[in-house]
Design a protein around this motif. Structure first.
Motif, PDB file in Angstrom:
ATOM      1  N   LEU A 132       0.759  -1.242  -0.084  1.00  0.00           N
ATOM      2  CA  LEU A 132       0.059   0.043   0.113  1.00  0.00           C
ATOM      3  C   LEU A 132       0.775   1.345  -0.261  1.00  0.00           C
ATOM      4  N   HIS A 133       0.316   2.322  -0.303  1.00  0.00           N
ATOM      5  CA  HIS A 133       0.924   3.819  -0.470  1.00  0.00           C
ATOM      6  C   HIS A 133       1.270   3.787   0.977  1.00  0.00           C
ATOM      7  N   PRO A 134       2.369   4.669   1.585  1.00  0.00           N
ATOM      8  CA  PRO A 134       2.437   5.001   2.796  1.00  0.00           C
ATOM      9  C   PRO A 134       1.334   5.998   3.553  1.00  0.00           C
ATOM     10  N   VAL A 135       0.585   6.738   2.823  1.00  0.00           N
ATOM     11  CA  VAL A 135      -0.548   7.416   3.306  1.00  0.00           C
ATOM     12  C   VAL A 135      -1.549   6.459   3.884  1.00  0.00           C
ATOM     13  N   LEU A 136      -1.808   5.736   3.110  1.00  0.00           N
ATOM     14  CA  LEU A 136      -2.831   4.654   3.298  1.00  0.00           C
ATOM     15  C   LEU A 136      -2.730   3.715   4.601  1.00  0.00           C
ATOM     16  N   ALA A 137      -1.046   3.214   4.248  1.00  0.00           N
ATOM     17  CA  ALA A 137      -0.602   2.536   5.468  1.00  0.00           C
ATOM     18  C   ALA A 137      -0.690   3.492   6.709  1.00  0.00           C
ATOM     19  N   GLY A 138      -0.636   4.681   6.620  1.00  0.00           N
ATOM     20  CA  GLY A 138      -0.576   5.414   7.831  1.00  0.00           C
ATOM     21  C   GLY A 138      -1.783   5.355   8.520  1.00  0.00           C
ATOM     22  N   VAL A 139      -2.964   5.342   7.832  1.00  0.00           N
ATOM     23  CA  VAL A 139      -4.412   5.197   8.252  1.00  0.00           C
ATOM     24  C   VAL A 139      -4.764   3.849   8.862  1.00  0.00           C
ATOM     25  N   LEU A 140      -4.321   2.815   7.986  1.00  0.00           N
ATOM     26  CA  LEU A 140      -4.579   1.459   8.458  1.00  0.00           C
ATOM     27  C   LEU A 140      -3.684   1.125   9.672  1.00  0.00           C
ATOM     28  N   THR A 141      -2.495   1.478   9.808  1.00  0.00           N
ATOM     29  CA  THR A 141      -1.712   1.202  10.988  1.00  0.00           C
ATOM     30  C   THR A 141      -2.290   1.627  12.276  1.00  0.00           C
ATOM     31  N   SER A 142      -2.877   2.910  12.080  1.00  0.00           N
ATOM     32  CA  SER A 142      -3.343   3.717  13.345  1.00  0.00           C
ATOM     33  C   SER A 142      -4.435   3.013  13.825  1.00  0.00           C
ATOM     34  N   VAL A 143      -5.644   2.829  12.753  1.00  0.00           N
ATOM     35  CA  VAL A 143      -6.770   2.319  13.167  1.00  0.00           C
ATOM     36  C   VAL A 143      -6.722   0.726  13.500  1.00  0.00           C
ATOM     37  N   SER A 144      -5.641   0.219  13.223  1.00  0.00           N
ATOM     38  CA  SER A 144      -5.508  -1.200  13.687  1.00  0.00           C
ATOM     39  C   SER A 144      -4.950  -1.338  15.135  1.00  0.00           C
ATOM     40  N   ASN A 145      -4.618  -0.278  15.818  1.00  0.00           N
ATOM     41  CA  ASN A 145      -3.975  -0.543  17.058  1.00  0.00           C
ATOM     42  C   ASN A 145      -4.806  -0.121  18.317  1.00  0.00           C
ATOM     43  N   PRO A 146      -5.200  -1.076  18.892  1.00  0.00           N
ATOM     44  CA  PRO A 146      -5.914  -1.005  20.190  1.00  0.00           C
ATOM     45  C   PRO A 146      -5.761   0.112  20.760  1.00  0.00           C
ATOM     46  N   TYR A 147      -4.413   0.326  21.157  1.00  0.00           N
ATOM     47  CA  TYR A 147      -3.645   1.464  21.999  1.00  0.00           C
ATOM     48  C   TYR A 147      -4.252   2.869  21.606  1.00  0.00           C
ATOM     49  N   TRP A 148      -4.314   3.083  20.243  1.00  0.00           N
ATOM     50  CA  TRP A 148      -4.780   4.555  19.525  1.00  0.00           C
ATOM     51  C   TRP A 148      -6.005   4.546  19.919  1.00  0.00           C
ATOM     52  N   THR A 149      -7.149   3.571  19.679  1.00  0.00           N
ATOM     53  CA  THR A 149      -8.642   3.698  19.988  1.00  0.00           C
ATOM     54  C   THR A 149      -8.582   4.067  21.601  1.00  0.00           C
ATOM     55  N   LEU A 150      -7.814   3.433  22.433  1.00  0.00           N
ATOM     56  CA  LEU A 150      -7.868   3.597  23.861  1.00  0.00           C
ATOM     57  C   LEU A 150      -7.351   5.059  24.221  1.00  0.00           C
ATOM     58  N   TRP A 151      -6.370   5.232  23.499  1.00  0.00           N
ATOM     59  CA  TRP A 151      -5.812   6.861  23.804  1.00  0.00           C
ATOM     60  C   TRP A 151      -6.719   7.761  23.452  1.00  0.00           C
ATOM     61  N   TRP A 152      -7.542   7.688  22.357  1.00  0.00           N
ATOM     62  CA  TRP A 152      -8.444   8.911  21.942  1.00  0.00           C
ATOM     63  C   TRP A 152      -9.782   8.538  22.711  1.00  0.00           C
ATOM     64  N   ALA A 153     -10.046   7.645  23.305  1.00  0.00           N
ATOM     65  CA  ALA A 153     -11.232   7.358  23.778  1.00  0.00           C
ATOM     66  C   ALA A 153     -11.338   7.976  25.526  1.00  0.00           C
ATOM     67  N   THR A 154      -9.876   8.124  25.898  1.00  0.00           N
ATOM     68  CA  THR A 154      -9.769   8.741  27.235  1.00  0.00           C
ATOM     69  C   THR A 154      -9.087  10.048  27.081  1.00  0.00           C
ATOM     70  N   VAL A 155      -7.795  10.069  26.830  1.00  0.00           N
ATOM     71  CA  VAL A 155      -6.991  11.302  26.791  1.00  0.00           C
ATOM     72  C   VAL A 155      -7.427  12.368  25.713  1.00  0.00           C
ATOM     73  N   GLY A 156      -7.750  11.694  24.390  1.00  0.00           N
ATOM     74  CA  GLY A 156      -7.699  12.362  23.434  1.00  0.00           C
ATOM     75  C   GLY A 156      -9.187  13.187  23.492  1.00  0.00           C
ATOM     76  N   LEU A 157     -10.125  12.315  24.067  1.00  0.00           N
ATOM     77  CA  LEU A 157     -11.448  12.984  24.376  1.00  0.00           C
ATOM     78  C   LEU A 157     -11.408  14.101  25.309  1.00  0.00           C
ATOM     79  N   GLY A 158     -10.365  13.867  26.496  1.00  0.00           N
ATOM     80  CA  GLY A 158     -10.609  14.719  27.512  1.00  0.00           C
ATOM     81  C   GLY A 158     -10.033  16.053  27.023  1.00  0.00           C
ATOM     82  N   TYR A 159      -8.994  15.741  26.085  1.00  0.00           N
ATOM     83  CA  TYR A 159      -8.210  17.107  25.596  1.00  0.00           C
ATOM     84  C   TYR A 159      -9.256  17.974  24.608  1.00  0.00           C
ATOM     85  N   ILE A 160     -10.040  17.094  24.092  1.00  0.00           N
ATOM     86  CA  ILE A 160     -10.853  17.545  22.975  1.00  0.00           C
ATOM     87  C   ILE A 160     -12.138  18.590  23.961  1.00  0.00           C
TER      88      ILE A 160
END
Length: 230
Positions: A132-160
Motif C-alpha cells: 500500500l501507499h504510505p499514506v494509506l498505510a498510515g491510516v490502516l496502521t493507526s486504526v488497527s492499533n487498540p492502543y490508539w483507540t484507547l488513547w482517543w477514548a480517554t486522553v484525546g477525548l478529554g483534551y478535546i
C-alpha cells in the motif's frame, strides 16, 4: 486552557506517545529503508488525516454534549487517570530498561504498544500482497492499533473537551500541537534510517521517556483536578 498552553502540552503528550515503540514506528522504519525519508512524513499524513476526521466527528456533532459540566468533568477524570497510568508505565519501563528503540526494527519484533506485532505487515499489504501507499498505510496502521483507540477514548477525548472551552481556536491548537509532535518524531526516525545511521543513544532515549512520563503524570493530575474540583 490558553491557546499556547493547549498547543505546548498537546505537543509534549503527542511526542511522548510517538516515541513509544509501536506499529507506526515499526512501519516508519521499514518504509524509510525502502522509500527513503519521504516515507516518514507520508505515514504521518495518513495518520493525521484519520485523527483529524475523528476530532471533527467528536467535536462537530457532539460539542454541545461534551460542553455540559457533568460530561466534561467525567471525561477529564477518566483522561487524567489514564494519563497517570500511561505516564507511570512509561517512566517505569524506561527506568528499568524494558523499552528500547531496537524493538522497532523492520521485522516488527517486540513492539511496546498493544497491537504492535504483525500489524505493520498487514497494513502495508493489500489484496494479493500488493504494498500500500504510505499514506494509506498510515491510516490502516493507526486504526488497527487498540492502543490508539484507547488513547482517543480517554486522553484525546478529554483534551478535546478542554480545548472546546476556547472554541475552534482551542481545538485547532490541540490538533496542530499533537500532529506536529508526530511529524517531528517520525521525520527524525525516517531521516536516521534513510541516512543509515543511529542518531539517538538508548540512554538518551530512555531518559527522555522518563521525563515525558513524569510530565504525563503531572498533566493527568491537572485533568483530575479540573474534573473533581472546578
Amino acid at each position: 486552557m490558553e491557546l499556547a498552553m493547549i498547543f505546548s502540552t498537546a505537543f509534549v503528550v503527542g511526542f511522548s506517545g510517538a516515541m513509544m515503540p509501536g506499529p507506526l514506528l515499526t512501519v516508519t522504519v521499514g518504509e524509510s529503508a525502502r522509500r527513503g525519508f519521504v516515507a516518514g512524513p507520508l505515514l504521518v499524513l495518513g495518520h493525521g488525516i484519520l485523527e483529524l476526521a475523528l476530532i471533527l466527528a467528536l467535536a462537530g456533532g457532539l460539542s454541545s454534549f461534551f460542553k455540559k459540566t457533568g460530561v466534561s468533568h467525567t471525561v477529564a477524570v477518566l483522561g487524567g487517570a489514564f494519563l497517570i497510568y500511561m505516564g507511570y508505565g512509561m517512566a517505569r519501563d524506561a527506568f528499568y530498561k524494558r523499552v528500547s528503540l531496537a524493538a522497532a526494527g523492520p521485522a516488527g519484533e517486540g513492539c511496546g504498544n498493544p497491537g504492535g506485532a504483525g500489524v505493520e505487515k498487514e497494513a502495508l499489504k493489500g489484496a494479493g500482497g500488493v504494498r500500500l501507499h504510505p499514506v494509506l498505510a498510515g491510516v490502516l496502521t493507526s486504526v488497527s492499533n487498540p492502543y490508539w483507540t484507547l488513547w482517543w477514548a480517554t486522553v484525546g477525548l478529554g483534551y478535546i473537551t478542554l480545548s472546546l472551552r476556547s472554541g475552534f481556536a482551542g481545538l485547532a491548537s490541540f490538533f496542530t500541537g499533537h500532529i506536529l509532535a508526530d511529524l517531528v518524531w517520525y521525520s527524525l526516525i525516517a531521516a536516521a534510517v534513510a541516512g543509515g545511521r543511529k542518531f539517538l543513544k538508548e540512554g538518551v532515549y530512555r531518559g527522555v521517556l522518563v521525563v515525558c512520563g513524569v510530565f504525563l503524570i503531572g498533566l493527568g493530575g491537572y485533568f483530575l483536578y479540573f474534573g473533581l474540583f472546578t
